[in-house]
Write a protein that holds these residues in place. Structure first.
Motif, PDB file in Angstrom:
ATOM      1  N   ILE A   1       0.826  -1.206   0.000  1.00 52.21           N
ATOM      2  CA  ILE A   1       0.000   0.000   0.000  1.00 52.21           C
ATOM      3  C   ILE A   1       0.862   1.259   0.000  1.00 52.21           C
ATOM      4  O   ILE A   1       0.549   2.231  -0.693  1.00 52.21           O
ATOM      5  CB  ILE A   1      -1.011  -0.038   1.161  1.00 52.21           C
ATOM      6  N   TYR A   2       1.969   1.252   0.736  1.00 56.71           N
ATOM      7  CA  TYR A   2       2.841   2.432   0.724  1.00 56.71           C
ATOM      8  C   TYR A   2       3.339   2.710  -0.695  1.00 56.71           C
ATOM      9  O   TYR A   2       3.347   3.864  -1.135  1.00 56.71           O
ATOM     10  CB  TYR A   2       4.028   2.274   1.684  1.00 56.71           C
ATOM     11  N   LEU A   3       3.722   1.681  -1.415  1.00 58.62           N
ATOM     12  CA  LEU A   3       4.180   1.878  -2.799  1.00 58.62           C
ATOM     13  C   LEU A   3       3.053   2.437  -3.670  1.00 58.62           C
ATOM     14  O   LEU A   3       3.292   3.317  -4.502  1.00 58.62           O
ATOM     15  CB  LEU A   3       4.728   0.579  -3.381  1.00 58.62           C
TER      16      LEU A   3
ATOM     17  N   ASP B   1       3.855   5.245   8.237  1.00 59.14           N
ATOM     18  CA  ASP B   1       4.107   4.216   9.253  1.00 59.14           C
ATOM     19  C   ASP B   1       3.364   4.544  10.550  1.00 59.14           C
ATOM     20  O   ASP B   1       2.771   3.660  11.168  1.00 59.14           O
ATOM     21  CB  ASP B   1       5.609   4.098   9.537  1.00 59.14           C
ATOM     22  N   LYS B   2       3.393   5.806  10.945  1.00 60.42           N
ATOM     23  CA  LYS B   2       2.711   6.226  12.169  1.00 60.42           C
ATOM     24  C   LYS B   2       1.213   5.954  12.055  1.00 60.42           C
ATOM     25  O   LYS B   2       0.601   5.373  12.960  1.00 60.42           O
ATOM     26  CB  LYS B   2       2.972   7.714  12.416  1.00 60.42           C
ATOM     27  N   ASP B   3       0.604   6.372  10.948  1.00 62.26           N
ATOM     28  CA  ASP B   3      -0.832   6.178  10.763  1.00 62.26           C
ATOM     29  C   ASP B   3      -1.193   4.701  10.637  1.00 62.26           C
ATOM     30  O   ASP B   3      -2.202   4.245  11.184  1.00 62.26           O
ATOM     31  CB  ASP B   3      -1.328   6.959   9.546  1.00 62.26           C
TER      32      ASP B   3
ATOM     33  N   THR C   1      -1.667   9.941  -0.727  1.00 68.05           N
ATOM     34  CA  THR C   1      -1.717  10.857   0.398  1.00 68.05           C
ATOM     35  C   THR C   1      -0.364  10.943   1.095  1.00 68.05           C
ATOM     36  O   THR C   1      -0.078  11.913   1.780  1.00 68.05           O
ATOM     37  CB  THR C   1      -2.771  10.368   1.420  1.00 68.05           C
ATOM     38  N   TYR C   2       0.481   9.955   0.909  1.00 65.69           N
ATOM     39  CA  TYR C   2       1.741   9.845   1.644  1.00 65.69           C
ATOM     40  C   TYR C   2       2.953   9.845   0.706  1.00 65.69           C
ATOM     41  O   TYR C   2       3.906   9.107   0.917  1.00 65.69           O
ATOM     42  CB  TYR C   2       1.757   8.565   2.479  1.00 65.69           C
ATOM     43  N   VAL C   3       2.942  10.656  -0.325  1.00 61.68           N
ATOM     44  CA  VAL C   3       4.042  10.698  -1.283  1.00 61.68           C
ATOM     45  C   VAL C   3       5.306  11.149  -0.550  1.00 61.68           C
ATOM     46  O   VAL C   3       5.335  12.228   0.047  1.00 61.68           O
ATOM     47  CB  VAL C   3       3.721  11.631  -2.468  1.00 61.68           C
ATOM     48  N   ASP C   4       6.335  10.289  -0.591  1.00 63.45           N
ATOM     49  CA  ASP C   4       7.616  10.553   0.080  1.00 63.45           C
ATOM     50  C   ASP C   4       7.449  10.898   1.561  1.00 63.45           C
ATOM     51  O   ASP C   4       8.208  11.695   2.106  1.00 63.45           O
ATOM     52  CB  ASP C   4       8.383  11.685  -0.627  1.00 63.45           C
ATOM     53  N   ASP C   5       6.452  10.318   2.214  1.00 66.96           N
ATOM     54  CA  ASP C   5       6.221  10.588   3.630  1.00 66.96           C
ATOM     55  C   ASP C   5       6.068   9.273   4.386  1.00 66.96           C
ATOM     56  O   ASP C   5       5.011   8.959   4.945  1.00 66.96           O
ATOM     57  CB  ASP C   5       4.982  11.474   3.809  1.00 66.96           C
ATOM     58  N   ARG C   6       7.144   8.491   4.389  1.00 70.89           N
ATOM     59  CA  ARG C   6       7.126   7.171   5.023  1.00 70.89           C
ATOM     60  C   ARG C   6       6.842   7.277   6.523  1.00 70.89           C
ATOM     61  O   ARG C   6       6.120   6.459   7.090  1.00 70.89           O
ATOM     62  CB  ARG C   6       8.465   6.464   4.764  1.00 70.89           C
TER      63      ARG C   6
ATOM     64  N   ASN D   1       0.498   2.040  11.818  1.00 74.63           N
ATOM     65  CA  ASN D   1       0.725   1.338  13.086  1.00 74.63           C
ATOM     66  C   ASN D   1      -0.308   1.711  14.148  1.00 74.63           C
ATOM     67  O   ASN D   1      -0.610   0.906  15.021  1.00 74.63           O
ATOM     68  CB  ASN D   1       2.137   1.591  13.591  1.00 74.63           C
ATOM     69  N   SER D   2      -0.862   2.911  14.085  1.00 72.82           N
ATOM     70  CA  SER D   2      -1.861   3.337  15.060  1.00 72.82           C
ATOM     71  C   SER D   2      -3.281   2.950  14.643  1.00 72.82           C
ATOM     72  O   SER D   2      -4.228   3.146  15.393  1.00 72.82           O
ATOM     73  CB  SER D   2      -1.796   4.857  15.248  1.00 72.82           C
ATOM     74  N   GLY D   3      -3.436   2.429  13.414  1.00 71.55           N
ATOM     75  CA  GLY D   3      -4.759   2.067  12.919  1.00 71.55           C
ATOM     76  C   GLY D   3      -5.510   3.241  12.323  1.00 71.55           C
ATOM     77  O   GLY D   3      -6.689   3.134  12.001  1.00 71.55           O
ATOM     78  N   GLU D   4      -4.834   4.377  12.149  1.00 75.28           N
ATOM     79  CA  GLU D   4      -5.466   5.579  11.603  1.00 75.28           C
ATOM     80  C   GLU D   4      -5.471   5.613  10.072  1.00 75.28           C
ATOM     81  O   GLU D   4      -6.148   6.445   9.486  1.00 75.28           O
ATOM     82  CB  GLU D   4      -4.735   6.837  12.112  1.00 75.28           C
ATOM     83  N   TYR D   5      -4.695   4.734   9.435  1.00 72.39           N
ATOM     84  CA  TYR D   5      -4.607   4.776   7.968  1.00 72.39           C
ATOM     85  C   TYR D   5      -5.957   4.451   7.347  1.00 72.39           C
ATOM     86  O   TYR D   5      -6.603   3.472   7.715  1.00 72.39           O
ATOM     87  CB  TYR D   5      -3.552   3.791   7.442  1.00 72.39           C
ATOM     88  N   GLU D   6      -6.375   5.273   6.407  1.00 70.07           N
ATOM     89  CA  GLU D   6      -7.594   5.045   5.634  1.00 70.07           C
ATOM     90  C   GLU D   6      -7.227   5.068   4.153  1.00 70.07           C
ATOM     91  O   GLU D   6      -6.768   6.096   3.651  1.00 70.07           O
ATOM     92  CB  GLU D   6      -8.620   6.157   5.901  1.00 70.07           C
ATOM     93  N   PRO D   7      -7.402   3.969   3.440  1.00 69.53           N
ATOM     94  CA  PRO D   7      -7.080   3.972   2.009  1.00 69.53           C
ATOM     95  C   PRO D   7      -8.017   4.893   1.240  1.00 69.53           C
ATOM     96  O   PRO D   7      -9.178   5.053   1.620  1.00 69.53           O
ATOM     97  CB  PRO D   7      -7.279   2.513   1.587  1.00 69.53           C
ATOM     98  N   PRO D   8      -7.505   5.513   0.168  1.00 69.04           N
ATOM     99  CA  PRO D   8      -8.348   6.417  -0.619  1.00 69.04           C
ATOM    100  C   PRO D   8      -9.440   5.684  -1.405  1.00 69.04           C
ATOM    101  O   PRO D   8     -10.414   6.281  -1.818  1.00 69.04           O
ATOM    102  CB  PRO D   8      -7.363   7.109  -1.556  1.00 69.04           C
ATOM    103  N   ALA D   9      -9.263   4.389  -1.606  1.00 68.21           N
ATOM    104  CA  ALA D   9     -10.239   3.598  -2.367  1.00 68.21           C
ATOM    105  C   ALA D   9     -10.071   2.127  -2.014  1.00 68.21           C
ATOM    106  O   ALA D   9      -9.071   1.736  -1.412  1.00 68.21           O
ATOM    107  CB  ALA D   9     -10.024   3.802  -3.870  1.00 68.21           C
ATOM    108  N   ALA D  10     -11.044   1.329  -2.406  1.00 68.52           N
ATOM    109  CA  ALA D  10     -10.932  -0.117  -2.220  1.00 68.52           C
ATOM    110  C   ALA D  10      -9.853  -0.665  -3.154  1.00 68.52           C
ATOM    111  O   ALA D  10      -9.589  -0.088  -4.212  1.00 68.52           O
ATOM    112  CB  ALA D  10     -12.269  -0.782  -2.516  1.00 68.52           C
TER     113      ALA D  10
END
Length: 135
Positions: free
Chosen positions: A79-81, A99-101, A90-95, A103-112
């Motif tokens: 997903i990061y790639l 990782d923070k989002d 949303t995370y271009v060049d912002d590893r 690992n905390s369960g805050e990550y929301e994908p922009p689409a299925a």
């Protein structure tokens, strides 16, 4: 309200994609070669993993429903790639933030996440019922 969702246990066969195969999935602006190479790398990472998918929401393909917790690191990298596409990421060049989002369960994908029919080997249909709650 309950409805039956067709969910399948499946194995992903996503390695060896070509740039041409990746580009056919883009309707809008064509991604850079770097983005295409990231997508190819991403698909290579998840090749051979067992997942749960459904064909309920897409024509000619499958949507990811779930993957095994043991494959979390592989899906995280996958997903990061995919997030490196400046058009949709949303995370271009912002590893660090990704990782923070994640690992905390805050990550929301922009689409299925969707896969072509050729990417998915169906093993069996699973018994899956989903409850909708309206408040």
């Amino acid at each position: 309200m309950k409805f039956k969702l067709k969910v399948y246990r499946a194995i992903l066969h996503t390695t060896g994609k070509t740039s041409k195969q990746i580009l056919k999935d883009f309707d809008g602006p064509k991604p850079s070669n770097e983005v295409v190479q990231n997508i190819i790398k991403a698909y290579d990472i998840i090749d051979g993993l067992e997942v749960a998918v459904t064909d309920t929401f897409v024509d000619n393909g499958y949507s990811l429903v779930e993957y095994y917790k043991k494959d979390n690191e592989k899906f995280k990298e996958f997903i990061y790639l995919l997030e490196q596409d400046p058009f949709v990421g949303t995370y271009v060049d912002d590893r660090e933030q990704f990782d923070k989002d994640w690992n905390s369960g805050e990550y929301e994908p922009p689409a299925a996440l969707h896969f072509d029919n050729d990417d998915v080997e169906i093993i069996e249909e699973l018994n899956f019922t989903h409850s909708c709650h309206h408040g």
